[in-house]
Design an enzyme around this catalytic site. Structure first.
Site, PDB file in Angstrom:
ATOM      1  N   SER A   1       0.937  -1.194  -0.170  1.00 35.42           N
ATOM      2  CA  SER A   1      -0.076   0.125  -0.222  1.00 35.42           C
ATOM      3  C   SER A   1       0.973   1.318  -0.052  1.00 35.42           C
ATOM      4  CB  SER A   1      -1.038  -0.148   1.470  1.00 35.42           C
ATOM      5  OG  SER A   1      -1.402   1.239   1.567  1.00 35.42           O
TER       6      SER A   1
ATOM      7  N   TYR B 256      -2.709  -0.942  10.063  1.00 40.19           N
ATOM      8  CA  TYR B 256      -2.574  -0.993   8.712  1.00 40.19           C
ATOM      9  C   TYR B 256      -1.423  -0.728   8.245  1.00 40.19           C
ATOM     10  CZ  TYR B 256      -4.124  -0.865   3.592  1.00 40.19           C
ATOM     11  OH  TYR B 256      -4.431  -1.079   2.330  1.00 40.19           O
TER      12      TYR B 256
HETATM   13  P1  NDP Z   1     -11.738  -5.057  -0.641  1.00 38.15           P
HETATM   14  O1  NDP Z   1     -12.272  -4.987   0.643  1.00 38.15           O
HETATM   15  O2  NDP Z   1     -12.626  -4.847  -1.820  1.00 38.15           O
HETATM   16  O3  NDP Z   1     -11.211  -6.752  -0.728  1.00 38.15           O
HETATM   17  C1  NDP Z   1     -10.600  -7.454   0.198  1.00 38.15           C
HETATM   18  C2  NDP Z   1     -10.593  -8.669   0.239  1.00 38.15           C
HETATM   19  O4  NDP Z   1      -9.955  -9.407   1.168  1.00 38.15           O
HETATM   20  C3  NDP Z   1     -11.814  -9.350  -0.120  1.00 38.15           C
HETATM   21  O5  NDP Z   1     -11.858 -10.027  -1.140  1.00 38.15           O
HETATM   22  C4  NDP Z   1     -12.286 -10.205   1.183  1.00 38.15           C
HETATM   23  O6  NDP Z   1     -12.778 -11.206   0.916  1.00 38.15           O
HETATM   24  C5  NDP Z   1     -10.513 -10.700   1.469  1.00 38.15           C
HETATM   25  N1  NDP Z   1     -10.374 -10.865   2.951  1.00 38.15           N
HETATM   26  C6  NDP Z   1     -10.285 -10.187   3.840  1.00 38.15           C
HETATM   27  N2  NDP Z   1     -10.164 -10.679   5.079  1.00 38.15           N
HETATM   28  C7  NDP Z   1      -9.883 -11.992   4.631  1.00 38.15           C
HETATM   29  C8  NDP Z   1      -9.444 -13.114   5.400  1.00 38.15           C
HETATM   30  N3  NDP Z   1      -9.503 -13.214   6.973  1.00 38.15           N
HETATM   31  N4  NDP Z   1      -9.131 -14.154   4.685  1.00 38.15           N
HETATM   32  C9  NDP Z   1      -9.378 -14.280   3.325  1.00 38.15           C
HETATM   33  N5  NDP Z   1      -9.850 -13.258   2.630  1.00 38.15           N
HETATM   34  C10 NDP Z   1      -9.981 -12.153   3.260  1.00 38.15           C
HETATM   35  O7  NDP Z   1     -10.383  -4.199  -0.834  1.00 38.15           O
HETATM   36  P2  NDP Z   1      -9.362  -3.936  -1.935  1.00 38.15           P
HETATM   37  O8  NDP Z   1      -9.584  -4.679  -3.132  1.00 38.15           O
HETATM   38  O9  NDP Z   1      -9.409  -2.494  -1.899  1.00 38.15           O
HETATM   39  O10 NDP Z   1      -8.070  -4.291  -1.272  1.00 38.15           O
HETATM   40  C11 NDP Z   1      -7.292  -5.504  -1.638  1.00 38.15           C
HETATM   41  C12 NDP Z   1      -5.742  -5.464  -0.970  1.00 38.15           C
HETATM   42  O11 NDP Z   1      -5.484  -4.128  -1.678  1.00 38.15           O
HETATM   43  C13 NDP Z   1      -5.579  -5.334   0.350  1.00 38.15           C
HETATM   44  O12 NDP Z   1      -4.482  -5.828   0.725  1.00 38.15           O
HETATM   45  C14 NDP Z   1      -5.411  -3.705   0.568  1.00 38.15           C
HETATM   46  O13 NDP Z   1      -5.045  -3.399   1.809  1.00 38.15           O
HETATM   47  C15 NDP Z   1      -4.718  -3.401  -0.695  1.00 38.15           C
HETATM   48  N6  NDP Z   1      -4.679  -1.935  -1.090  1.00 38.15           N
HETATM   49  C16 NDP Z   1      -6.042  -1.309  -1.256  1.00 38.15           C
HETATM   50  C17 NDP Z   1      -6.118  -0.106  -1.947  1.00 38.15           C
HETATM   51  C18 NDP Z   1      -7.118   0.654  -2.222  1.00 38.15           C
HETATM   52  O14 NDP Z   1      -6.972   1.908  -2.577  1.00 38.15           O
HETATM   53  N7  NDP Z   1      -8.194  -0.039  -2.796  1.00 38.15           N
HETATM   54  C19 NDP Z   1      -4.839   0.811  -1.774  1.00 38.15           C
HETATM   55  C20 NDP Z   1      -3.711   0.012  -1.338  1.00 38.15           C
HETATM   56  C21 NDP Z   1      -3.696  -1.294  -0.924  1.00 38.15           C
HETATM   57  P3  NDP Z   1     -13.939 -12.182   2.022  1.00 38.15           P
HETATM   58  O15 NDP Z   1     -14.674 -10.955   2.583  1.00 38.15           O
HETATM   59  O16 NDP Z   1     -14.753 -12.702   1.073  1.00 38.15           O
HETATM   60  O17 NDP Z   1     -12.957 -13.087   2.724  1.00 38.15           O
END
Ligand code: NDP
Length: 261
Positions: free
Chosen positions: A151, A164
């Site tokens: 990130s 985070y």
């Molecule tokens: P979302 O909230 O859209 O997606 C997060 C995903 O993580 C979901 O598919 C969720 O699926 C999964 N998840 C969460 N907890 C668990 C768990 N315990 N086990 C398995 N899967 C899990 O977020 P983003 O797409 O925005 O983020 C994806 C990644 O990118 C993250 O690591 C985030 O920190 C990073 N990121 C995002 C940014 C942004 O601007 N959006 C910027 C920088 C980094 P489910 O709930 O079905 O398990």
């Protein structure tokens, strides 16, 4: 063995199997779609099985090969089972994208220990557990690719994201440690640092912080939010033979956000 690339296309992923944690939505789905377009068989690994099923159907409707396996990345047994199941159903694991992530937006003085642990367990320990479980399968076939999603908070601080930020800073060091340890096994480990990308995670943040939308646009040299497809190209590069001598690196995909002084 790593499949021979007969097309001469160094980005070709035909015959490769890719696990994307958190691939049922947001950035993970954007990456899964990109890897599928390059020819990889996709395993969507997340907790919400309805959402994963829909993601798989969407990929299949586009003509791609995809399936889903349940995982809670915070749970060691669940991770072991997911990796075993993926290897059993697909015969191999070539690519692991550690993308699952959460944020709990609070200043450090208000953050509960359980909240700290939940964020660290998901974002950092989850990547460790998935990588550790995938390693023997990659070693067995003569190589592999691990892509860790960091990130902007891997490099910058934010008052509302102590756990985070710590987890995403840790991802960079975990990336380097795994890269150094596994280079001899032909496993490359790299990190991608997304800027502000329009997903459910950031839609929630925009609800909580009224001027976030404008602040991101003003602070990002490209003058816009990224979308999930913006992560596809870098993921294909880091998953393919085009990056076979790239390891321990981090690549920002941020419209210039981190370059601005
Ligand atoms: P979302 O909230 O859209 O997606 C997060 C995903 O993580 C979901 O598919 C969720 O699926 C999964 N998840 C969460 N907890 C668990 C768990 N315990 N086990 C398995 N899967 C899990 O977020 P983003 O797409 O925005 O983020 C994806 C990644 O990118 C993250 O690591 C985030 O920190 C990073 N990121 C995002 C940014 C942004 O601007 N959006 C910027 C920088 C980094 P489910 O709930 O079905 O398990």
């Amino acid at each position: 063995m790593i499949p021979e690339n007969k097309s001469g296309d160094m980005f070709d992923l035909k015959g490769r199997v890719a696990i994307v944690t958190g691939g049922n939505g947001g950035i993970g789905f954007g990456i899964a779609h990109g890897l599928a377009r390059a020819g990889a068989r996709i395993i969507i690994a997340a907790r919400n099985e309805d959402k994963s099923g829909t993601a798989v159907l969407n990929l299949q409707a586009m003509g791609f090969d995809a399936l889903s396996v349940y995982v809670d990345v915070t749970d060691e047994e669940s991770v072991k089972h997911m990796i075993q199941e993926a290897a059993h159903r697909c015969g191999r694991i070539d690519i692991l994208v550690n993308n699952a992530g959460i944020n709990i937006r609070k200043p450090v003085q208000d953050l509960l220990l359980d909240e700290w642990r939940h964020v660290m367990d998901t974002n950092l320990t989850g990547a460790f557990l998935c990588s550790r479980s995938a390693y023997p399968y990659m070693k067995k076939i003569g190589g592999g690719k691990v892509i860790n999603i960091g990130s902007m908070l891997s490099i910058f601080g934010a008052s509302y994201a102590p756990a985070y930020g710590a987890s995403k800073g840790g991802i960079l060091q975990l990336t380097k440690s795994m890269a150094v340890a596994w280079a001899i096994d032909n496993i490359q480990v790299n990190a991608v640092l997304p800027g502000w990308i329009d997903t459910e995670l950031t839609r929630q943040a925009r609800k909580n912080v009224s001027d976030l939308h404008e602040r991101v646009i003003n602070r990002t040299p490209a003058g816009k939010w990224g979308n999930i497809d913006d992560l596809a190209g870098v993921a294909v590069f880091l998953a393919s033979s085009a990056s076979d001598f790239v390891t321990g690196a981090d690549i920002s995909v941020d419209g210039g956000y981190s370059a601005l002084g």
